[in-house]
Design a protein around this motif. Structure first.
Motif, PDB file in Angstrom:
ATOM      1  N   PHE A   1      32.501  49.110  50.464  1.00  0.00           N
ATOM      2  CA  PHE A   1      32.278  48.398  49.218  1.00  0.00           C
ATOM      3  C   PHE A   1      31.470  49.247  48.235  1.00  0.00           C
ATOM      4  O   PHE A   1      31.708  49.220  47.026  1.00  0.00           O
ATOM      5  CB  PHE A   1      31.568  47.066  49.477  1.00  0.00           C
TER       6      PHE A   1
ATOM      7  N   TRP B   1      36.358  43.380  40.870  1.00  0.00           N
ATOM      8  CA  TRP B   1      37.234  42.642  41.782  1.00  0.00           C
ATOM      9  C   TRP B   1      38.550  43.391  42.023  1.00  0.00           C
ATOM     10  O   TRP B   1      39.124  43.298  43.114  1.00  0.00           O
ATOM     11  CB  TRP B   1      37.503  41.246  41.232  1.00  0.00           C
TER      12      TRP B   1
ATOM     13  N   PRO C   1      32.282  43.193  46.267  1.00  0.00           N
ATOM     14  CA  PRO C   1      31.612  41.892  46.237  1.00  0.00           C
ATOM     15  C   PRO C   1      30.732  41.762  44.996  1.00  0.00           C
ATOM     16  O   PRO C   1      29.667  42.387  44.896  1.00  0.00           O
ATOM     17  CB  PRO C   1      30.757  41.902  47.513  1.00  0.00           C
TER      18      PRO C   1
END
Length: 355
Positions: free
Chosen positions: A232, A275, A280
């Motif tokens: 991420f 996104w 996140p």
């Protein structure tokens, strides 16, 4: 149907017993004859949310006749929830030891600040006091090293949920018993991750001191980033075309770099970009604007109702009726116990009950 006698006031007990209402329990607020639940004045809306579907009987438990009425209620009840300071229930004659003699299958739950023993047990307290003892306000958890009050009552709500879990565990086993939940220990549960990392000799990292888990200002508002996992964090850096930051996930100075990047976007633009890279991220909503968030709306949130977070068999519990006035159901409940109108009138004149 299980019957719960709710002797609590304010927040923790109110949340716990509201959950019981939504689970189908019959909940009776046993209130004093003077002020009842302080929430009626402190926050009428919160009182309504937490007490919808309950009944109210107002009894003076400091009188012998009042206690006898309460004992009659105990005989036909399954659960008792109280939020007194340790020792108060014993003084009133409504502690678990006494009530177990009347109904040995009753489940009795005490919610208190610091627990039934120890040097702090009898001290007055609120959420801020119990979370501070439990280390949630450790100065080292704050980016500037200055502790400040939490903006939500984690010890209150946490102890309420633990009360429900403890009570249900005994009911499922079909036995009576006493459950004790301290707000301080509920707060400790919320602090478990930080404690584990600290005791391992590291610095708790999900506190806003590092770039990958933080709040950032955009042109028209704020967003949150939770890029804990390496994949991420890499996605975040690539989304912003800042692959030079990939090896700086734990570099506090990188916060400034990201702040400058996010300052180029609106909230909507930043979220769309993040996104699309599977990062996140989420908007920072104001309380007044919660009903505008499409996800909350899709899940049934509205400003006029208490939203129970449980979804059971694809259905969410809905509010039943409204919150009671102080002593609104006194006559109804005492007549269920076999008292006549004349007896109830006499008790009312003596100040044992109000209706």
């Amino acid at each position: 149907m299980f019957r719960v006698l709710d002797l609590t006031r304010l927040y923790p007990g109110g949340v716990a017993t509201r959950m019981f209402v939504d689970l189908g329990f019959d909940v009776i607020k046993v209130e004093d004859t003077e002020t009842g639940d302080y929430l009626r004045e402190i926050s009428p809306k919160l009182f309504e949310w937490l007490n919808t579907g309950k009944k109210s009987v107002a009894i003076n438990l400091k009188t012998e006749e009042g206690r006898e009425l309460f004992y009659k209620l105990v005989r036909s009840s399954h659960v008792i929830v109280e939020g007194f300071r340790p020792g108060v229930a014993e003084k009133l004659g409504i502690d678990y030891g006494r009530l177990r003699e009347i109904n040995d299958r009753v489940v009795y739950c005490s919610i208190n600040g610091y627990g039934g023993g120890g040097p702090y047990s009898g001290l007055p307290n609120h959420d801020i006091n119990t979370v501070s003892v439990a280390g949630l306000l450790d100065p080292g958890l704050f980016s500037d090293g200055v502790p400040r009050p939490l903006t939500v009552q984690v010890a209150d709500v946490g102890s309420a949920l633990l009360c429900v879990i403890g009570v249900l565990s005994l009911l499922l086993r079909g036995v009576g018993g006493r459950v004790e939940v301290s707000m301080m220990e509920a707060a400790l549960l919320f602090n478990t991750l930080n404690m584990a990392i600290t005791y391992e000799g590291a610095d708790p990292s999900l506190t806003g001191k590092y770039p990958f888990y933080n709040v950032y200002k955009c042109r028209d508002g704020y967003i949150t980033i939770g890029a804990i996992e390496t994949k991420f964090w890499r996605g975040l850096c690539r989304a912003l075309n800042r692959e030079d930051l990939i090896n700086r996930q734990f570099d506090k100075e990188a916060i400034n770099e990201l702040s400058r990047e996010f300052g180029k976007y609106t909230v909507a633009e930043a979220l769309k970009l993040l996104w699309s890279h599977d990062v996140p991220a989420a908007p920072v909503n104001s309380i007044k604007d919660l009903e505008k968030d499409p996800q909350l709306v899709a899940r049934g949130f509205n400003v006029n109702e208490f939203l129970n977070p449980l979804v059971i068999n694809d259905a969410r519990p809905r509010s039943r009726g409204r919150a009671p006035r102080l002593g609104e159901n006194t006559v109804e409940i005492l007549m269920e116990l076999g008292l006549s109108h004349d007896e109830i009138s006499r008790l009312t004149e003596l100040g044992v009950v109000i209706k």
